[in-house]
Motif scaffolding. Structure first.
Motif, PDB file in Angstrom:
ATOM      1  N   ARG A 151      17.024   9.633   2.692  1.00  0.00           N
ATOM      2  CA  ARG A 151      18.483   9.806   2.656  1.00  0.00           C
ATOM      3  C   ARG A 151      19.082   8.914   1.578  1.00  0.00           C
ATOM      4  NH1 ARG A 151      17.796  10.167   8.174  1.00  0.00           N
ATOM      5  NH2 ARG A 151      18.331   8.002   8.571  1.00  0.00           N
ATOM      6  N   GLY A 152      18.524   7.695   1.450  1.00  0.00           N
ATOM      7  CA  GLY A 152      18.993   6.783   0.420  1.00  0.00           C
ATOM      8  C   GLY A 152      18.775   7.356  -0.967  1.00  0.00           C
ATOM      9  N   LEU A 168      21.191  10.106  -1.574  1.00  0.00           N
ATOM     10  CA  LEU A 168      22.517   9.541  -1.839  1.00  0.00           C
ATOM     11  C   LEU A 168      22.603   9.068  -3.292  1.00  0.00           C
ATOM     12  CD1 LEU A 168      25.312   8.664  -0.800  1.00  0.00           C
ATOM     13  CD2 LEU A 168      24.304   6.495  -0.105  1.00  0.00           C
ATOM     14  N   GLU A 169      21.524   8.417  -3.766  1.00  0.00           N
ATOM     15  CA  GLU A 169      21.494   7.966  -5.165  1.00  0.00           C
ATOM     16  C   GLU A 169      21.644   9.161  -6.102  1.00  0.00           C
ATOM     17  OE1 GLU A 169      21.541   4.973  -6.366  1.00  0.00           O
ATOM     18  OE2 GLU A 169      21.248   3.914  -4.482  1.00  0.00           O
ATOM     19  N   MET A 214      25.146  10.440  -5.967  1.00  0.00           N
ATOM     20  CA  MET A 214      26.027   9.508  -6.682  1.00  0.00           C
ATOM     21  C   MET A 214      25.921   9.730  -8.189  1.00  0.00           C
ATOM     22  SD  MET A 214      27.802   7.322  -4.741  1.00  0.00           S
ATOM     23  CE  MET A 214      28.055   5.754  -5.517  1.00  0.00           C
ATOM     24  N   LYS A 242      33.891  11.181  -2.167  1.00  0.00           N
ATOM     25  CA  LYS A 242      33.202  11.327  -0.880  1.00  0.00           C
ATOM     26  C   LYS A 242      33.022  12.806  -0.527  1.00  0.00           C
ATOM     27  CE  LYS A 242      34.556   8.112   2.387  1.00  0.00           C
ATOM     28  NZ  LYS A 242      35.513   7.156   2.945  1.00  0.00           N
ATOM     29  N   LEU A 253      30.258  14.068  -2.598  1.00  0.00           N
ATOM     30  CA  LEU A 253      28.972  13.551  -2.102  1.00  0.00           C
ATOM     31  C   LEU A 253      28.511  14.348  -0.890  1.00  0.00           C
ATOM     32  CD1 LEU A 253      29.220   9.629  -2.131  1.00  0.00           C
ATOM     33  CD2 LEU A 253      27.764  11.060  -3.550  1.00  0.00           C
ATOM     34  N   ARG A 254      29.439  14.587  -0.010  1.00  0.00           N
ATOM     35  CA  ARG A 254      29.124  15.320   1.227  1.00  0.00           C
ATOM     36  C   ARG A 254      28.598  16.720   0.897  1.00  0.00           C
ATOM     37  NH1 ARG A 254      28.735  18.392   5.211  1.00  0.00           N
ATOM     38  NH2 ARG A 254      30.417  19.335   6.395  1.00  0.00           N
ATOM     39  N   ARG A 255      29.268  17.396  -0.046  1.00  0.00           N
ATOM     40  CA  ARG A 255      28.824  18.743  -0.429  1.00  0.00           C
ATOM     41  C   ARG A 255      27.444  18.692  -1.082  1.00  0.00           C
ATOM     42  NH1 ARG A 255      34.347  19.408  -1.654  1.00  0.00           N
ATOM     43  NH2 ARG A 255      34.048  18.810  -3.820  1.00  0.00           N
ATOM     44  N   MET A 297      25.084  16.423  -0.811  1.00  0.00           N
ATOM     45  CA  MET A 297      24.024  16.066   0.127  1.00  0.00           C
ATOM     46  C   MET A 297      23.740  17.210   1.090  1.00  0.00           C
ATOM     47  SD  MET A 297      24.484  12.002   0.641  1.00  0.00           S
ATOM     48  CE  MET A 297      22.847  11.765   1.287  1.00  0.00           C
ATOM     49  N   VAL A 319      22.063  15.941   8.528  1.00  0.00           N
ATOM     50  CA  VAL A 319      23.309  15.349   8.996  1.00  0.00           C
ATOM     51  C   VAL A 319      24.518  15.923   8.257  1.00  0.00           C
ATOM     52  CG1 VAL A 319      24.244  13.122   9.631  1.00  0.00           C
ATOM     53  CG2 VAL A 319      21.924  13.270   8.750  1.00  0.00           C
ATOM     54  N   PHE A 320      24.269  16.354   7.020  1.00  0.00           N
ATOM     55  CA  PHE A 320      25.382  16.779   6.188  1.00  0.00           C
ATOM     56  C   PHE A 320      25.500  18.298   6.084  1.00  0.00           C
ATOM     57  CE2 PHE A 320      24.079  12.604   4.809  1.00  0.00           C
ATOM     58  CZ  PHE A 320      25.272  11.923   4.911  1.00  0.00           C
ATOM     59  N   GLU A 321      24.561  18.973   6.727  1.00  0.00           N
ATOM     60  CA  GLU A 321      24.576  20.431   6.639  1.00  0.00           C
ATOM     61  C   GLU A 321      25.831  21.014   7.263  1.00  0.00           C
ATOM     62  OE1 GLU A 321      21.121  22.130   8.308  1.00  0.00           O
ATOM     63  OE2 GLU A 321      19.886  21.665   6.557  1.00  0.00           O
TER      64      GLU A 321
END
Lengths: 188, 169
Positions: free
Chosen positions: A118-119, A122-123, A126, A169, A172-174, A176, A183-185
């Motif tokens: 997940r990290g 996220l990178e 970002m 944000k 990012l959510r889209r 991910m 979690v983000f689906e």
């Protein structure tokens, strides 16, 4: 040296007081680091760039007139250094997608692996953001700065900073969710 | 508003940055839709993940150490440069003087033989050393000069290298 203003610290540092300069760096380190990380990503030369930033701050203190805030001045130096470093990007630099995730060593390897994955996502997400969104987000979360401080450092109205962070944000959510992070689906 | 518009407002909703009207509309949407609650939950998790980023900031100690060392080394580097230039220039000059002396050895020898010597100017010990070298090696005065120049260059270089290593460490 808590409670001492930036200007007092600058004056002391100019007299050769290394503790004062250390206090300046410690006070603004998270900001400088966030900006450099936002522009360069998770590269291994982030600390080298940051080192150059502090050398420039150290050498340039005598020329700091105090028209702008010290945090804004350091932010500008960090941003310029990071942009220059990004231009000098080595051709053999490893893209973030290819950075190997080290083998988990915790008691719960699966959970640790999931956290690392997940990290990494996220990178990647970002890295895909616009620079302004990324800088604002890194200052907010990595630098733990308030909206007011971010606005001051970036020289922008607070409303604009909030917009950058909220839009960042949402993006990012889209992103991910597209990378199939459960979690983000979103439901189809 | 479309669901996407509502969703884009969720970060602002979490920060408490919406107007009272927008807030009540978002809350109504959250009450009515499972997907809306999932979205809010996803944003909360994203917030937690982002918040963990502050732990990634390394302490500035190593960088600060380099700054203070760098500022000192900045001054030392200039000294090192001048030190490096000193043997280079002096060696080049010595070599030029040696070549010049060799080319004009006859007039120089003649000039020296005509020049009256200052009483007591010659070092007896140096004469002994010179005589000893000439006796054992059979070298003439020009070979000895070349040896002196070589030894001088070697001493200058080795001293500089030692000094540079000492300053670097």
């Amino acid at each position: 040296m808590t409670g001492v203003s930036d200007h007092e610290l600058v004056a002391k540092a100019l007299q050769g007081n290394q503790k004062a300069f250390r206090a300046i760096v410690e006070r603004h380190h998270a900001t400088a680091y966030s900006v450099v990380r936002a522009i360069l990503g998770n590269r291994d030369d982030v600390e080298d760039v940051l080192q150059n930033v502090y050398i420039k701050v150290y050498r340039g203190l005598a020329g700091f007139r105090g028209d702008a805030r010290l945090s804004t001045w350091i932010y500008q130096i960090a941003r310029n250094e990071a942009i220059n470093a990004a231009r000098r990007r080595r051709p053999d630099a490893q893209p973030i997608e290819e950075i190997a995730v080290p083998a988990p060593e915790s008691a719960n390897p699966e959970a640790e692996y999931g956290k690392q994955e997940r990290g990494r996502h996220l990178e990647m997400a970002m890295a895909g953001l616009e620079e302004n969104y990324r800088v604002a987000l890194e200052l907010r979360y990595m630098g733990e700065r308030s909206y007011e401080e971010i606005a001051e450092v970036m020289g922008l109205p607070m409303g604009t900073v909030k917009t950058y962070i909220h839009r960042g944000k949402a993006q990012l959510r889209r992103t991910m969710a597209r990378h199939q992070q459960p979690v983000f689906e979103r439901k189809p | 508003m479309k669901p996407d518009d509502f969703e884009n407002l969720l970060p602002a909703y979490m920060d408490g940055d919406l107007t009272a009207e927008q807030r009540s509309r978002i809350e109504a949407w959250l009450d009515s839709s499972e997907e809306a609650r999932r979205s809010l939950d996803a944003y909360r998790r994203l917030d937690s993940m982002l918040a963990l980023r502050c732990e990634q900031v390394p302490p500035p100690d190593r960088m600060l150490h380099a700054v203070f060392r760098g500022s000192l080394l900045g001054r030392v580097r200039v000294t090192m440069d001048s030190l490096f230039n000193f043997p280079m220039i002096s060696s080049a000059l010595l070599i030029l003087v040696g070549i010049g002396a060799y080319l004009f050895r006859d007039p120089i020898t003649t000039w020296f033989s005509r020049t009256p010597r200052v009483p007591g100017a010659d070092s007896r010990q140096l004469q002994w050393v010179q005589t000893a070298i000439q006796y054992f090696t059979g070298a003439d005065v020009w070979t000895l000069t070349a040896i002196y120049v070589g030894i001088t260059i070697a001493i200058l270089f080795s001293t500089t290298l030692m000094l540079m290593r000492f300053l670097r460490d």
